[in-house]
Write a protein that holds these residues in place. Structure first.
Motif, PDB file in Angstrom:
ATOM      1  N   TRP A 229       0.618  -1.267   0.304  1.00  0.00           N
ATOM      2  CA  TRP A 229      -0.074  -0.042  -0.078  1.00  0.00           C
ATOM      3  C   TRP A 229       0.678   1.249  -0.083  1.00  0.00           C
ATOM      4  O   TRP A 229       0.626   2.254  -0.685  1.00  0.00           O
ATOM      5  CB  TRP A 229      -0.999  -0.009   1.275  1.00  0.00           C
ATOM      6  CG  TRP A 229      -1.800   1.002   1.302  1.00  0.00           C
ATOM      7  CD1 TRP A 229      -1.686   1.827   2.455  1.00  0.00           C
ATOM      8  CD2 TRP A 229      -2.554   2.032   0.421  1.00  0.00           C
ATOM      9  NE1 TRP A 229      -2.547   3.137   2.478  1.00  0.00           N
ATOM     10  CE2 TRP A 229      -3.084   3.256   1.203  1.00  0.00           C
ATOM     11  CE3 TRP A 229      -2.649   1.978  -0.832  1.00  0.00           C
ATOM     12  CZ2 TRP A 229      -3.558   4.168   0.396  1.00  0.00           C
ATOM     13  CZ3 TRP A 229      -3.403   2.888  -1.589  1.00  0.00           C
ATOM     14  CH2 TRP A 229      -4.021   3.965  -0.711  1.00  0.00           C
ATOM     15  N   ILE A 232       1.939   1.817  -3.507  1.00  0.00           N
ATOM     16  CA  ILE A 232       0.908   1.945  -4.304  1.00  0.00           C
ATOM     17  C   ILE A 232       0.587   3.620  -4.113  1.00  0.00           C
ATOM     18  O   ILE A 232       0.665   4.561  -4.939  1.00  0.00           O
ATOM     19  CB  ILE A 232      -0.199   1.323  -4.050  1.00  0.00           C
ATOM     20  CG1 ILE A 232      -0.109  -0.064  -4.700  1.00  0.00           C
ATOM     21  CG2 ILE A 232      -1.451   2.019  -4.741  1.00  0.00           C
ATOM     22  CD1 ILE A 232      -1.164  -1.079  -4.189  1.00  0.00           C
ATOM     23  N   PHE A 238       4.648   3.596  -9.393  1.00  0.00           N
ATOM     24  CA  PHE A 238       4.377   2.546  -8.941  1.00  0.00           C
ATOM     25  C   PHE A 238       4.153   1.520 -10.337  1.00  0.00           C
ATOM     26  O   PHE A 238       3.211   1.857 -11.275  1.00  0.00           O
ATOM     27  CB  PHE A 238       3.143   2.326  -8.251  1.00  0.00           C
ATOM     28  CG  PHE A 238       2.535   0.994  -7.871  1.00  0.00           C
ATOM     29  CD1 PHE A 238       3.269   0.029  -6.828  1.00  0.00           C
ATOM     30  CD2 PHE A 238       1.416   0.455  -8.352  1.00  0.00           C
ATOM     31  CE1 PHE A 238       2.765  -1.101  -6.543  1.00  0.00           C
ATOM     32  CE2 PHE A 238       1.188  -0.792  -8.295  1.00  0.00           C
ATOM     33  CZ  PHE A 238       1.626  -1.540  -7.109  1.00  0.00           C
ATOM     34  N   ILE A 240       3.046  -2.409 -11.276  1.00  0.00           N
ATOM     35  CA  ILE A 240       2.173  -3.644 -10.548  1.00  0.00           C
ATOM     36  C   ILE A 240       3.138  -4.702 -10.898  1.00  0.00           C
ATOM     37  O   ILE A 240       3.172  -5.648 -10.149  1.00  0.00           O
ATOM     38  CB  ILE A 240       0.732  -3.801 -10.946  1.00  0.00           C
ATOM     39  CG1 ILE A 240       0.090  -4.664 -10.173  1.00  0.00           C
ATOM     40  CG2 ILE A 240       0.713  -3.941 -12.348  1.00  0.00           C
ATOM     41  CD1 ILE A 240      -1.427  -4.772 -10.366  1.00  0.00           C
ATOM     42  N   PRO A 267      -6.465  -1.045  -5.998  1.00  0.00           N
ATOM     43  CA  PRO A 267      -5.392  -0.076  -6.003  1.00  0.00           C
ATOM     44  C   PRO A 267      -5.704   1.331  -6.499  1.00  0.00           C
ATOM     45  O   PRO A 267      -5.553   2.053  -5.948  1.00  0.00           O
ATOM     46  CB  PRO A 267      -4.142  -0.601  -6.785  1.00  0.00           C
ATOM     47  CG  PRO A 267      -4.572  -2.151  -6.517  1.00  0.00           C
ATOM     48  CD  PRO A 267      -5.886  -2.437  -6.667  1.00  0.00           C
ATOM     49  N   LYS A 268      -6.202   1.295  -7.638  1.00  0.00           N
ATOM     50  CA  LYS A 268      -6.818   2.590  -8.328  1.00  0.00           C
ATOM     51  C   LYS A 268      -7.651   3.403  -7.520  1.00  0.00           C
ATOM     52  O   LYS A 268      -7.547   4.540  -7.339  1.00  0.00           O
ATOM     53  CB  LYS A 268      -7.272   2.141  -9.901  1.00  0.00           C
ATOM     54  CG  LYS A 268      -7.764   3.529 -10.455  1.00  0.00           C
ATOM     55  CD  LYS A 268      -8.198   3.380 -11.888  1.00  0.00           C
ATOM     56  CE  LYS A 268      -8.538   4.696 -12.597  1.00  0.00           C
ATOM     57  NZ  LYS A 268      -9.177   4.070 -13.993  1.00  0.00           N
ATOM     58  N   VAL A 271      -6.145   4.777  -4.168  1.00  0.00           N
ATOM     59  CA  VAL A 271      -5.347   5.887  -4.797  1.00  0.00           C
ATOM     60  C   VAL A 271      -6.102   7.163  -4.721  1.00  0.00           C
ATOM     61  O   VAL A 271      -6.050   8.381  -4.202  1.00  0.00           O
ATOM     62  CB  VAL A 271      -4.372   5.807  -5.776  1.00  0.00           C
ATOM     63  CG1 VAL A 271      -3.823   7.048  -6.275  1.00  0.00           C
ATOM     64  CG2 VAL A 271      -3.355   4.872  -5.546  1.00  0.00           C
TER      65      VAL A 271
END
Length: 278
Positions: A229, A232, A238, A240, A267-268, A271
């Protein structure tokens, strides 16, 4: 202790938030190896204010003492949040009183140094402060209402915490195990951790449970999630695929599924949520 905080600074779901209703303040130099931060409202919140916007609390591998102070009714509630394995949503509340929140965030392995009890079997829950910190609560309670600002509360709390700090409770086997987990990004096998620390798996289980309330396997998994995290949220570049290799996932889908299980979003989306107050 110092080497661990140089390697690891856990973050929340919204690490960039800094406003009147939530801010984090770094402790004094003497407490930095033990306290991740103090946090709360900068000053009492006026009546009819939304004191807790809806959001999400993620596993940050920390333990928090949280005081919700009601200046109108001249009372407060204080509780300890132990290590959480999963995220959970929080809901907004409208209050008709003047209130403030003040909290101390411990690293997972340092709360034991200020507590009068151990944390065996205590995870994923909140407990009354006095169950673990009765002496600290007794001394701090009369002072909570006297100082209205967050900075003022921190000053008096730091003095009490320095008095309560018991460095003789530091377990070197625990420190070595956590250091190895961090060096390997939370992907080390328990057998390898046991070899590194020269303790048996059964003994390692007891050490982690006593000091933090979770097993070595659980804590290592939480560290991997938190480190991922941080990459990210904080890394501008970042990647993946690089993260799959770095954190030992079998493929991209494995990483995404594991992250979503812990964080409740992709993740998107995580963020985007982390920057919602900017």
């Amino acid at each position: 202790m110092h080497r661990l905080i140089n390697m690891y600074r856990p973050i929340t779901a919204t690490p960039f938030t800094d406003n009147d209703t939530y801010c984090e303040i770094t402790p004094c130099e003497a407490l930095r190896p033990y306290i991740r931060c103090f946090w709360g409202t900068k000053k009492p919140v006026s009546a009819q204010s939304d004191t807790a916007s809806s959001g999400i609390v993620i596993p940050d591998t920390c333990m928090d003492i949280i005081f919700d102070i009601n200046y109108t009714k001249n009372n407060y509630s204080g509780f300890l949040c132990t290590i959480d394995e999963h995220s959970y949503p929080t809901g907004g509340t409208i209050v008709a009183d003047t209130t403030a929140t003040f909290a101390v965030r411990f690293y997972a392995w340092t709360a034991i140094l200020f507590s009068e009890e151990d944390f065996t079997g205590r995870k994923n829950s909140a407990f009354a402060v006095e169950e673990f910190f009765s002496k600290l609560k007794a001394e701090l309670e009369p002072l909570l209402f006297d100082v209205p600002t967050l900075d003022g509360k921190i000053v008096i709390t730091e003095k009490l915490l320095l008095k309560k700090l018991s460095t003789n409770r530091i377990n070197n086997n625990l420190m070595n195990a956590i250091h190895y987990m961090l060096e390997t990004n939370g992907r080390a096998k328990i057998s390898d951790i046991c070899d590194y620390t020269s303790v048996s798996e059964r003994q390692l289980e007891r050490i982690f449970n006593y000091n933090m309330g979770v097993s070595p396997k659980t804590f290592s998994s939480l560290l991997r999630y938190q480190l991922l995290w941080q990459d990210i949220a904080l890394s501008p570049c970042f990647n993946i695929l690089d993260a799959v290799d770095k954190y030992g996932f079998s493929d991209q889908a494995h990483l995404l599924n594991d992250f979503k299980k812990r964080h409740l979003m992709t993740p998107k989306a995580a963020v985007e949520y982390s920057r919602k107050d900017l």
